[in-house]
Design a protein around this motif. Structure first.
Motif, PDB file in Angstrom:
ATOM      1  N   SER A  17      -7.892  -0.342   3.062  1.00 34.61           N
ATOM      2  CA  SER A  17      -6.518  -0.219   2.586  1.00 34.61           C
ATOM      3  C   SER A  17      -5.617  -1.263   3.239  1.00 34.61           C
ATOM      4  N   VAL A  63      -5.559  -1.238 -11.460  1.00 35.46           N
ATOM      5  CA  VAL A  63      -5.190  -0.693 -10.155  1.00 35.46           C
ATOM      6  C   VAL A  63      -4.753   0.768 -10.213  1.00 35.46           C
ATOM      7  N   ARG A  66      -5.440   3.638  -7.557  1.00 38.83           N
ATOM      8  CA  ARG A  66      -5.762   3.038  -6.259  1.00 38.83           C
ATOM      9  C   ARG A  66      -4.515   2.486  -5.560  1.00 38.83           C
ATOM     10  N   ASN A  83      -5.206   1.118  -1.826  1.00 34.67           N
ATOM     11  CA  ASN A  83      -6.365   1.842  -1.307  1.00 34.67           C
ATOM     12  C   ASN A  83      -7.608   1.491  -2.114  1.00 34.67           C
ATOM     13  N   SER A  84      -8.752   1.816  -1.563  1.00 35.76           N
ATOM     14  CA  SER A  84     -10.032   1.572  -2.245  1.00 35.76           C
ATOM     15  C   SER A  84     -10.117   0.141  -2.755  1.00 35.76           C
ATOM     16  N   LYS A  86     -11.097  -3.601  -3.680  1.00 41.18           N
ATOM     17  CA  LYS A  86     -12.313  -4.210  -4.202  1.00 41.18           C
ATOM     18  C   LYS A  86     -12.239  -5.722  -4.019  1.00 41.18           C
ATOM     19  N   ASP A  89      -9.790  -7.635  -6.043  1.00 40.08           N
ATOM     20  CA  ASP A  89      -8.366  -7.548  -5.724  1.00 40.08           C
ATOM     21  C   ASP A  89      -7.910  -8.745  -4.897  1.00 40.08           C
TER      22      ASP A  89
END
Length: 115
Positions: A17, A63, A66, A83-84, A86, A89
Motif C-alpha cells: 500500500s 482501480v 483497491r 491498496n493491493s 499491482k 500500477d
C-alpha cells in the motif's frame, strides 16, 4: 493561480500500500473537482480517481475496490489511498485541480510496484 504539491510516492512490493497526498495553495477558493491521473512509460495519461467539492467520487475500473480518494477541504488536500498494488500500477501519478475554466497540475510523484 493554484499550486499543487504531491508527496507519498515510492517503491513498494506487489500487494502493498501507498498513500499519496496533494496539497493545494494559492487561489484555492476556486477549486471544484480534484483528481489523480497517472502516466506509465509509453502510455497516455489516464484518470485514476476524482472527487468533487461535495464528495462525489469517480474511479477507473482498473482501480475500483483497491484505491480510495478522499479530500480535506479545510486543508485543501486530496489523498489517494492505494491498496493491493499491482506492477501495472507503476506510473508517475499527477494531482489535478479544476479551477473555473483552468486545470492545474502537480509535478508528479513516481510510484513503482515490484513483482
Amino acid at each position: 493561480q493554484v499550486q499543487l504539491v504531491e508527496s507519498g510516492g515510492g517503491l513498494v512490493q506487489a500487494g502493498g500500500s501507498l498513500r499519496l497526498s496533494c496539497a493545494a495553495s494559492g487561489d484555492t477558493i476556486c477549486i471544484s473537482a480534484m483528481g489523480w491521473y497517472r502516466q506509465a512509460p509509453g502510455k497516455e495519461r489516464e484518470l485514476v480517481a476524482a472527487i468533487t467539492s461535495g464528495g462525489s467520487t469517480y474511479y477507473a475500473d482498473s482501480v475500483k475496490g483497491r484505491f480510495t480518494i478522499s479530500r480535506d477541504n479545510a486543508k485543501n488536500t486530496v489523498y489517494l489511498q492505494m491498496n493491493s498494488l499491482k506492477p501495472e500500477d507503476t506510473a508517475v501519478y499527477y494531482c489535478n485541480a479544476d479551477c473555473g475554466s483552468w486545470g492545474y497540475w502537480g509535478q508528479g510523484t513516481q510510484v513503482t510496484v515490484s513483482s
